[in-house]
Design an enzyme around this catalytic site. Structure first.
Site, PDB file in Angstrom:
ATOM      1  N   ASP A  52      37.425  28.245  43.168  1.00  0.00           N
ATOM      2  CA  ASP A  52      36.284  28.843  42.475  1.00  0.00           C
ATOM      3  C   ASP A  52      35.124  27.859  42.536  1.00  0.00           C
ATOM      4  OD1 ASP A  52      34.477  30.017  40.541  1.00  0.00           O
ATOM      5  OD2 ASP A  52      36.194  31.018  39.628  1.00  0.00           O
TER       6      ASP A  52
ATOM      7  N   SER B  53      34.776  30.305  48.076  1.00  0.00           N
ATOM      8  CA  SER B  53      36.023  30.795  48.660  1.00  0.00           C
ATOM      9  C   SER B  53      35.979  30.808  50.185  1.00  0.00           C
ATOM     10  CB  SER B  53      36.311  32.201  48.135  1.00  0.00           C
ATOM     11  OG  SER B  53      37.342  32.825  48.862  1.00  0.00           O
TER      12      SER B  53
ATOM     13  N   HIS C 145      33.542  40.922  42.783  1.00  0.00           N
ATOM     14  CA  HIS C 145      34.065  42.280  42.893  1.00  0.00           C
ATOM     15  C   HIS C 145      33.168  43.230  43.678  1.00  0.00           C
ATOM     16  CE1 HIS C 145      36.777  40.645  39.990  1.00  0.00           C
ATOM     17  NE2 HIS C 145      37.395  41.789  39.789  1.00  0.00           N
TER      18      HIS C 145
ATOM     19  N   HIS D 123      43.317  42.256  41.500  1.00  0.00           N
ATOM     20  CA  HIS D 123      42.995  42.629  40.123  1.00  0.00           C
ATOM     21  C   HIS D 123      41.827  43.615  40.140  1.00  0.00           C
ATOM     22  CE1 HIS D 123      41.963  41.408  35.745  1.00  0.00           C
ATOM     23  NE2 HIS D 123      42.996  42.229  35.762  1.00  0.00           N
TER      24      HIS D 123
END
Length: 204
Positions: free
Chosen positions: A66, A119, A139, A164
């Protein structure tokens, strides 16, 4: 899961319901013996406690990736923004101090390794096979696509890829993670567990 670790996870800042956290722990215990684990998107460490507890149980480690500057949906003006995470020196989000406090409180610093960076940048230099990969970073379309393309190839056959915030119904949530989840099903992964918005896919 040890009660103290569960309590620490539930008190940490974050967006993971306890049942999904418990599922993460159980999946980590199951797949952690197949290789190290990696989490993409750590925020303040809630999910890292569940996975870190599993890493200890399985005799492996968890790498958490992160940049700690916050994904799009937690920036100022967005619904999930937390102003206490803004570093006043720079006027930018910084979840790293909160993450470190969470992991230290859980006494998991020996099995949870924080990798601070974007990332895609880290993935470009990553060579370690993974028994478990948990994707929970940005997301929107570009971040989740980069996370999948950069990290899923490192999951070993028989390992697990976990997403998720998977919402088949657009009325319940964003569709970018759902589209990548569907893509993974078409590219050699099979679904083995569903808990809330959590989807676990084993690599065939």
């Amino acid at each position: 899961m040890p009660a103290l670790l569960r309590h620490t996870a539930e008190r940490a800042k974050g967006f993971m319901p306890p049942d999904e956290g418990q599922a993460l722990y159980e999946l980590g215990c199951l797949y952690g013996s197949r290789g190290p684990m990696a989490e993409i998107g750590s925020y303040c460490g809630k999910s890292a406690v569940y996975l870190g507890a599993a890493a200890r149980e399985a005799g492996t480690v968890l790498f958490t990736v992160d940049h700690h500057r916050g994904s799009e949906e937690i920036q100022p003006g967005w619904a999930h923004h937390d102003p206490t995470l803004v570093d006043p020196r720079f006027g930018r989000m910084d979840s790293l101090p909160f993450f470190r406090t969470t992991i230290a409180t859980a006494d998991l610093e020996d099995v949870v390794v924080a990798v601070v960076g974007a990332s895609a940048t880290v993935a470009g230099h990553w060579h370690t096979p993974l028994g478990l990969l948990f994707v929970d970073g940005g997301h929107s379309e570009d971040p989740v696509t980069r996370d999948y393309e950069g990290w899923a190839p490192h999951v070993v056959p028989g390992g697990v890829l976990i997403f998720h915030d998977i919402y088949p119904d657009p009325a319940e949530g964003g569709q970018a993670p759902y589209r990548i989840y569907r893509r993974a099903l078409e590219e050699g992964f099979k679904e083995v567990r569903v808990t809330g918005s959590l989807r676990a896919l084993e690599k065939v």
